[in-house]
Every structure is written in C-alpha cells, then in structure tokens.
Design a protein around this motif. Structure first.
Motif, short mmCIF file in Angstrom:
data_model
loop_
_atom_site.label_atom_id
_atom_site.label_comp_id
_atom_site.label_asym_id
_atom_site.label_seq_id
_atom_site.Cartn_x
_atom_site.Cartn_y
_atom_site.Cartn_z
N UNK A 35 0.81 -1.22 0.00
CA UNK A 35 0.00 0.00 0.00
C UNK A 35 0.84 1.26 0.00
N UNK A 36 0.14 2.40 0.06
CA UNK A 36 0.83 3.69 -0.08
C UNK A 36 1.72 4.03 1.11
N UNK A 37 2.64 4.93 0.87
CA UNK A 37 3.52 5.45 1.91
C UNK A 37 2.72 6.36 2.85
N UNK A 38 3.03 6.28 4.13
CA UNK A 38 2.32 7.11 5.12
C UNK A 38 3.33 7.84 5.99
N UNK A 39 2.83 8.54 6.97
CA UNK A 39 3.71 9.17 7.96
C UNK A 39 4.23 8.18 8.98
N UNK A 40 3.83 6.91 8.88
CA UNK A 40 4.29 5.87 9.82
C UNK A 40 3.09 5.20 10.47
N UNK A 41 3.02 3.87 10.34
CA UNK A 41 1.86 3.10 10.85
C UNK A 41 2.18 2.31 12.10
N UNK A 42 3.43 2.38 12.58
CA UNK A 42 3.78 1.67 13.80
C UNK A 42 5.28 1.66 13.98
N UNK A 43 5.72 1.30 15.16
CA UNK A 43 7.16 1.30 15.45
C UNK A 43 7.41 0.38 16.63
N UNK A 44 8.67 -0.01 16.78
CA UNK A 44 9.04 -0.85 17.92
C UNK A 44 10.50 -0.65 18.27
N UNK A 45 10.83 -1.05 19.48
CA UNK A 45 12.18 -0.94 20.01
C UNK A 45 12.31 -1.97 21.13
N UNK A 46 13.43 -2.72 21.27
CA UNK A 46 14.67 -2.64 20.50
C UNK A 46 14.59 -3.40 19.17
N UNK A 47 15.75 -3.42 18.46
CA UNK A 47 15.83 -4.04 17.14
C UNK A 47 16.83 -5.19 17.17
N UNK A 48 16.34 -6.45 17.21
CA UNK A 48 17.27 -7.57 17.32
C UNK A 48 18.19 -7.73 16.12
#
Ligand code: GLY
Length: 231
Positions: A35-48
């Motif tokens: 789908x289209x690019x957005x301002x950001x649909x989610x995030x997480x931390x940390x990054x294994x």
C-alpha cells in the motif's frame, strides 16, 4: 541500497553525543509492507537485527562524526539528531538526517527511558554530560488511522473505549462535548510493553481491540522484521 531501515536518534550537544534506543518505523499503510507510503503506521524498540557492533559503528562513524563535523564547520548542533540509517549487505548507510525526534519512533523509545527526560534536556541545553539509562523491556506501538488515509478521509467519528486504557497517544483527535472524535489521518498510537517484542505486540493489539470506532484501521504485523525474520 537494500536492507532494513532503522532510526538512530541521539541527544547532541556540540561533540557530546548520547545515543537513544534504536527503533524501526513502518511506512506502508497495510500489512506485509503493502500500500501507499504514510507518515508511519507503527514502530518498535529494540531491534534484534541490529547488532551491538552495528550500533557501535553507527554511533562512532555516523552520529559522532556528523556532530564533530558540525563543530568543525563552526555551527555546533544542540538538540536531537535523527539518523535514518539502513543495514545493507555492505554495512550501515545513511538515508537521511532530521534535526528532531522521529515519529512514531519516539513513542516507543521514550517509554524505555529510565532517566528523567527533563534532566536530559537540561543537560543537553547546558552542554553538560548526562548519563542516560534504558529499560530492557520492549515497546511496540500501532497507529490507528482513518479509513482512506493517506488519501481522503472523513473526520468526526466518535471513539469509544479510551477510558482507563494505558499506552494511548493522541495524534489526530479532538474533544466534541463529552466525546473524543477523530480529527486527522493518523488518529491514535497505541503502545504495548513486554519482556519480548512478541509480548509487547500482544499487549498493543489487546489494547487496540478495546478501542471502538467505526472509521479506523491498523496494521497487525508491526515488528515483523524482528518477529518473523522477514527483512
Ligand atoms: N518516522 C520518520 C520520521 O520521523 O521522519
């Protein structure tokens, strides 16, 4: 360039560079990074998938050198330097820099900050050393967006289920009398915490399930790079 992108934000005061926990944003609207690019649909931390060696390299060779170069050019930077980086087969590369916090990364990074944020801001502003401690527990957040976003979307839909719900950040809402209604494309950001990213995602999804609004959609696969080894 190919490889997973990640966000490396640092508190910078001249040549003092204090790293924050790493996070990854998800720009596409739908599951599977479709789908289209957005301002950001989610995030997480940390990054294994970012090793300690990668992180040390990015801090030393990208973030520190950038701060030092601004000092050498006579325009030292004070604030949050956001490195948009990519882990390519050839090593860590820079995609972009921003002179601000990232969104929605910040909503999963700052909950992991154990130190007093106000103390950190004051130390950065005054050019003092500061020790920043991070919580080991993972954080994962899911955006609830208006149907149609990032294209045209309606506003004014009532949102139920928010009372007493933890981990909810308001992005595009407003008060309408006694009700909270939608008022933007990205409406709410719902964060879960856990010992693992899987637990954090389960908590975030459980919180999302309590929110009642006829005009919102969300992704269910935030964190898939870390959780399914798909990169
Ligand atoms: N999440 C991307 C940005 O804040 O620029």
């Amino acid at each position: 360039l190919t490889g997973p992108e990640f966000s490396f934000m640092c508190f910078v005061s001249g040549s003092r560079v204090v790293p924050m926990a790493l996070a990854q944003d998800h720009k596409r609207a739908f599951d599977g990074d479709e789908g289209p690019n957005t301002g950001g649909m989610g995030a997480y931390s940390p990054l294994p998938f970012v090793t300690l060696e990668d992180e040390a390299y990015a801090l030393r060779e990208v973030m520190q050198r950038t701060a030092d170069a601004m000092v050498a050019e006579g325009c030292p930077f004070t604030g949050v330097l956001y490195g948009g980086l990519m882990k390519t087969p050839q090593g860590i590369k820079v995609i972009e820099f921003n002179a601000r916090f990232g969104d929605p990364e910040t909503e999963v990074v700052l909950p992991r900050l154990k130190s007093d944020l106000c103390e950190v801001f004051c130390a950065v502003a005054d050019g003092r050393d500061v020790c920043v401690e991070w919580d080991e527990r993972a954080a994962l957040g899911i955006v609830l967006a208006s149907e149609g976003y990032p294209g045209a979307y309606g506003k004014g839909f009532p949102i139920g289920g928010l009372e007493g719900l933890d981990g909810v950040y308001h992005m595009g809402t407003k008060r309408d009398g006694d009700r909270i209604v939608t008022s933007g494309g990205r409406v709410l950001f719902v964060v879960g915490r856990g010992a693992t990213l899987a637990e954090a995602r389960a908590e975030a999804l459980a919180r999302v399930a309590k929110i009642d609004c006829p005009n919102l959609f969300h992704r269910t696969d935030i964190g898939h790079c870390a959780l399914d080894d798909r990169q």
